[in-house]
Write a protein that holds these residues in place. Structure first.
Motif, PDB file in Angstrom:
ATOM      1  N   ALA A  77       0.833  -1.211   0.000  1.00  0.00           N
ATOM      2  CA  ALA A  77       0.000   0.000   0.000  1.00  0.00           C
ATOM      3  C   ALA A  77       0.867   1.259   0.000  1.00  0.00           C
ATOM      4  N   PHE A  78       1.938   1.269   0.810  1.00  0.00           N
ATOM      5  CA  PHE A  78       2.812   2.442   0.867  1.00  0.00           C
ATOM      6  C   PHE A  78       3.642   2.590  -0.409  1.00  0.00           C
ATOM      7  N   ASP A  79       4.086   1.481  -0.971  1.00  0.00           N
ATOM      8  CA  ASP A  79       4.839   1.545  -2.229  1.00  0.00           C
ATOM      9  C   ASP A  79       3.995   2.171  -3.333  1.00  0.00           C
ATOM     10  N   ASN A  87       5.873  13.626  -4.876  1.00  0.00           N
ATOM     11  CA  ASN A  87       6.213  14.898  -4.250  1.00  0.00           C
ATOM     12  C   ASN A  87       5.560  15.040  -2.871  1.00  0.00           C
ATOM     13  N   ALA A  88       5.472  13.912  -2.170  1.00  0.00           N
ATOM     14  CA  ALA A  88       4.807  13.928  -0.856  1.00  0.00           C
ATOM     15  C   ALA A  88       5.640  13.178   0.169  1.00  0.00           C
ATOM     16  N   ILE A  89       5.446  13.530   1.423  1.00  0.00           N
ATOM     17  CA  ILE A  89       6.121  12.822   2.513  1.00  0.00           C
ATOM     18  C   ILE A  89       5.164  12.658   3.688  1.00  0.00           C
ATOM     19  N   ILE A  90       5.177  11.466   4.280  1.00  0.00           N
ATOM     20  CA  ILE A  90       4.393  11.220   5.491  1.00  0.00           C
ATOM     21  C   ILE A  90       5.289  11.606   6.666  1.00  0.00           C
ATOM     22  N   GLU A  91       4.979  12.721   7.307  1.00  0.00           N
ATOM     23  CA  GLU A  91       5.803  13.251   8.406  1.00  0.00           C
ATOM     24  C   GLU A  91       5.315  12.796   9.772  1.00  0.00           C
ATOM     25  N   ALA A 130       7.914   0.493   8.038  1.00  0.00           N
ATOM     26  CA  ALA A 130       7.802   0.769   6.598  1.00  0.00           C
ATOM     27  C   ALA A 130       8.106   2.230   6.272  1.00  0.00           C
ATOM     28  N   LEU A 131       7.959   3.122   7.259  1.00  0.00           N
ATOM     29  CA  LEU A 131       8.077   4.563   6.988  1.00  0.00           C
ATOM     30  C   LEU A 131       9.251   5.248   7.682  1.00  0.00           C
ATOM     31  N   ILE A 132       9.852   4.593   8.682  1.00  0.00           N
ATOM     32  CA  ILE A 132      10.836   5.277   9.531  1.00  0.00           C
ATOM     33  C   ILE A 132      12.060   5.747   8.756  1.00  0.00           C
ATOM     34  N   GLN A 133      12.479   4.994   7.753  1.00  0.00           N
ATOM     35  CA  GLN A 133      13.668   5.388   6.992  1.00  0.00           C
ATOM     36  C   GLN A 133      13.465   6.739   6.294  1.00  0.00           C
ATOM     37  N   LEU A 136      13.828   9.500   8.797  1.00  0.00           N
ATOM     38  CA  LEU A 136      15.239   9.732   9.128  1.00  0.00           C
ATOM     39  C   LEU A 136      15.934  10.552   8.043  1.00  0.00           C
ATOM     40  N   VAL A 137      15.629  10.253   6.794  1.00  0.00           N
ATOM     41  CA  VAL A 137      16.189  11.026   5.668  1.00  0.00           C
ATOM     42  C   VAL A 137      15.637  12.452   5.708  1.00  0.00           C
ATOM     43  N   ASN A 138      14.369  12.567   6.053  1.00  0.00           N
ATOM     44  CA  ASN A 138      13.683  13.859   6.140  1.00  0.00           C
ATOM     45  C   ASN A 138      14.202  14.728   7.293  1.00  0.00           C
TER      46      ASN A 138
END
Length: 250
Positions: A77-79, A87-91, A130-133, A136-138
């Motif tokens: 689902a996230f992929d 152009n989006a990020i889950i913060e 699934a989202l933590i990486q 961390l980049v953000n």
């Protein structure tokens, strides 16, 4: 960093279709400049209603379907979502999905043990991992885990639920230490008796006698706390378990 400023920022709420999850979605729409990503498992109609209320309160968002206990489905689902929203990020990640299967431990069926732990504990892992990486980049993020007074003091008839929420509390404190240097906070919110589908069958008149505030809480009261923790104003609060229970915690 410049590229980050132009990204569409999202807040994900698992189990966002009803109860506390819905109230959280609506409060975030009112308070913060995030698009809402409203997760549901089975009740699409309820999720659509949450989205409708988000929009009615000046927010924006979309719904996303997956079962938090199914790691493969979560990742897929996230992929797909990231592919469609380059152009989006889950913060903000709000791990709200949870179920109860109450009963005395001596009669507890294996499926009632595993299903409750799968949803709260493994659901936390599947979604957050699934989202933590990307967080961390953000170099910025908020993870908020919905736990319970049961996970802190234990509740008779809820050994499975108490175990699941207690484990998430431990995970919250540990993960907070791993990611704090990247401006990511990880906190848990521990409601007591809150008016919702989950507490509808409880004897409110009898139970409120043990609550110093002498009432059940409202989902909106929990949502206000979650909204604060999801904001930049809560940047020095991490690894905490914040009780919201009318004074019941002992």
């Amino acid at each position: 960093m410049e590229e980050n400023k132009t990204k569409q920022k999202y807040a994900l709420v698992t189990g966002g279709s009803r109860g506390i999850g819905r109230a959280v979605c609506i409060q975030l729409a009112k308070d913060l400049d995030y698009s809402l990503l409203i997760n549901y498992n089975g009740n699409r109609e309820a999720a659509q209603q949450t989205l409708k209320e988000v929009k009615a309160n000046g927010g924006k968002g979309e719904i996303i379907q997956f079962d938090v206990t199914d790691a493969e489905a979560v990742n897929k689902a996230f992929d797909l979502w990231h592919e469609a929203n380059k152009n989006a990020i889950i913060e903000v990640i709000i791990n709200n999905a949870g179920i109860t299967k109450d009963g005395l431990f001596m009669w507890m069926k294996p499926e009632d043990w595993h299903n409750v732990i799968d949803t709260s504990l493994n659901g936390f892992y599947n979604v957050t991992n699934a989202l933590i990486q990307k967080l961390l980049v953000n170099k910025y993020g908020r993870v908020i885990n919905m736990v319970s007074v049961s996970g802190l003091k234990g509740t008779a008839g809820q050994v499975n639920y108490s175990a699941a929420k207690g484990a998430v509390i431990g995970a919250t404190k540990a993960l907070a230490q791993e990611v704090a240097k990247r401006n990511i906070t990880v906190n848990a919110v521990a409601p007591g008796f809150i008016k919702s589908d989950m507490t509808a069958a409880l004897d409110e008149k009898e139970l409120k006698k043990m609550i110093p505030a002498n009432r059940f809480g409202e989902a909106e009261e929990v949502a206000n706390l979650v909204s604060f923790l999801a904001s930049s104003r809560a940047s020095y609060i991490t690894g905490e378990v914040i009780n919201i229970n009318g004074g019941i915690y002992s």
